[in-house]
Design a protein around this motif. Structure first.
Motif, PDB file in Angstrom:
ATOM      1  N   PHE A  33       4.701   4.063  27.972  1.00  0.00           N
ATOM      2  CA  PHE A  33       4.889   4.218  29.413  1.00  0.00           C
ATOM      3  C   PHE A  33       3.572   4.510  30.109  1.00  0.00           C
ATOM      4  O   PHE A  33       2.579   4.826  29.470  1.00  0.00           O
ATOM      5  N   LYS A  34       3.579   4.364  31.443  1.00  0.00           N
ATOM      6  CA  LYS A  34       2.424   4.698  32.277  1.00  0.00           C
ATOM      7  C   LYS A  34       2.790   5.899  33.128  1.00  0.00           C
ATOM      8  O   LYS A  34       3.903   5.997  33.633  1.00  0.00           O
ATOM      9  N   PHE A  35       1.821   6.782  33.283  1.00  0.00           N
ATOM     10  CA  PHE A  35       2.008   7.995  34.079  1.00  0.00           C
ATOM     11  C   PHE A  35       1.014   7.937  35.222  1.00  0.00           C
ATOM     12  O   PHE A  35      -0.190   7.801  35.002  1.00  0.00           O
ATOM     13  N   PHE A  36       1.488   8.022  36.457  1.00  0.00           N
ATOM     14  CA  PHE A  36       0.628   7.955  37.629  1.00  0.00           C
ATOM     15  C   PHE A  36       0.477   9.344  38.245  1.00  0.00           C
ATOM     16  O   PHE A  36       1.464  10.055  38.417  1.00  0.00           O
ATOM     17  N   ARG A  37      -0.750   9.715  38.548  1.00  0.00           N
ATOM     18  CA  ARG A  37      -1.017  10.955  39.280  1.00  0.00           C
ATOM     19  C   ARG A  37      -1.384  10.578  40.703  1.00  0.00           C
ATOM     20  O   ARG A  37      -2.064   9.582  40.934  1.00  0.00           O
ATOM     21  N   SER A  38      -0.973  11.373  41.662  1.00  0.00           N
ATOM     22  CA  SER A  38      -1.231  11.054  43.066  1.00  0.00           C
ATOM     23  C   SER A  38      -2.721  11.109  43.400  1.00  0.00           C
ATOM     24  O   SER A  38      -3.178  10.418  44.285  1.00  0.00           O
ATOM     25  N   SER A  39      -3.490  11.900  42.673  1.00  0.00           N
ATOM     26  CA  SER A  39      -4.916  12.033  42.969  1.00  0.00           C
ATOM     27  C   SER A  39      -5.767  10.940  42.327  1.00  0.00           C
ATOM     28  O   SER A  39      -6.948  10.844  42.600  1.00  0.00           O
ATOM     29  N   SER A  40      -5.175  10.108  41.493  1.00  0.00           N
ATOM     30  CA  SER A  40      -5.928   9.072  40.799  1.00  0.00           C
ATOM     31  C   SER A  40      -5.193   7.746  40.894  1.00  0.00           C
ATOM     32  O   SER A  40      -3.980   7.687  40.770  1.00  0.00           O
ATOM     33  N   LYS A  41      -5.953   6.677  41.136  1.00  0.00           N
ATOM     34  CA  LYS A  41      -5.344   5.352  41.204  1.00  0.00           C
ATOM     35  C   LYS A  41      -5.148   4.755  39.813  1.00  0.00           C
ATOM     36  O   LYS A  41      -4.356   3.859  39.630  1.00  0.00           O
ATOM     37  N   LEU A  46       0.427   5.910  28.031  1.00  0.00           N
ATOM     38  CA  LEU A  46       0.803   6.823  26.964  1.00  0.00           C
ATOM     39  C   LEU A  46       1.865   6.217  26.062  1.00  0.00           C
ATOM     40  O   LEU A  46       2.581   5.294  26.443  1.00  0.00           O
ATOM     41  N   ALA A  47       1.949   6.763  24.855  1.00  0.00           N
ATOM     42  CA  ALA A  47       3.007   6.394  23.919  1.00  0.00           C
ATOM     43  C   ALA A  47       3.657   7.673  23.417  1.00  0.00           C
ATOM     44  O   ALA A  47       2.953   8.620  23.049  1.00  0.00           O
ATOM     45  N   LEU A  48       4.969   7.708  23.431  1.00  0.00           N
ATOM     46  CA  LEU A  48       5.703   8.810  22.827  1.00  0.00           C
ATOM     47  C   LEU A  48       5.836   8.482  21.346  1.00  0.00           C
ATOM     48  O   LEU A  48       6.313   7.403  20.990  1.00  0.00           O
ATOM     49  N   VAL A  49       5.368   9.392  20.480  1.00  0.00           N
ATOM     50  CA  VAL A  49       5.335   9.119  19.045  1.00  0.00           C
ATOM     51  C   VAL A  49       5.992  10.241  18.248  1.00  0.00           C
ATOM     52  O   VAL A  49       6.055  11.386  18.689  1.00  0.00           O
ATOM     53  N   ARG A  50       6.471   9.876  17.079  1.00  0.00           N
ATOM     54  CA  ARG A  50       6.945  10.854  16.100  1.00  0.00           C
ATOM     55  C   ARG A  50       5.952  10.840  14.950  1.00  0.00           C
ATOM     56  O   ARG A  50       5.496   9.792  14.513  1.00  0.00           O
TER      57      ARG A  50
END
Length: 90
Positions: A33-41, A46-50
């Motif tokens: 998935f991608k995670f967006f922060r409002s302060s950065s374009k 990221l990857a969720l892993v076990r």
């Protein structure tokens, strides 16, 4: 595809004390998935892993490490994935 979900991950430079004897960590990718922060374009990819762990007391079988699942999950940067790993269940 599930058969491409096992990966080898390189530890970050500040995590050298946690590196395995082989120099890589092994993970099962569950979600990307991608995670967006409002302060950065720029998004964080990221990857969720076990986690897999190596059986330290077990010798290699046919030249391969013997791994087992742990109860640990993390989100890691996609850029830390080194390569695909082929984990064969017994």
């Amino acid at each position: 595809k599930e058969w491409f979900s096992d990966v080898a991950v390189t530890p970050a430079e500040d995590q050298e004390q946690y590196s395995s004897a082989e120099g890589l960590w092994y993970r099962k990718v569950l979600l990307i998935f991608k995670f967006f922060r409002s302060s950065s374009k720029e998004p964080y990819e990221l990857a969720l892993v076990r986690w897999y762990d190596i059986f330290p007391e077990q010798p290699k079988l046919y030249g391969c490490l013997q791994l087992h699942y742990t109860k640990e999950y993390n989100a890691i940067l996609i850029g830390s994935i080194y390569q695909e790993a082929h984990v064969i269940p017994r």
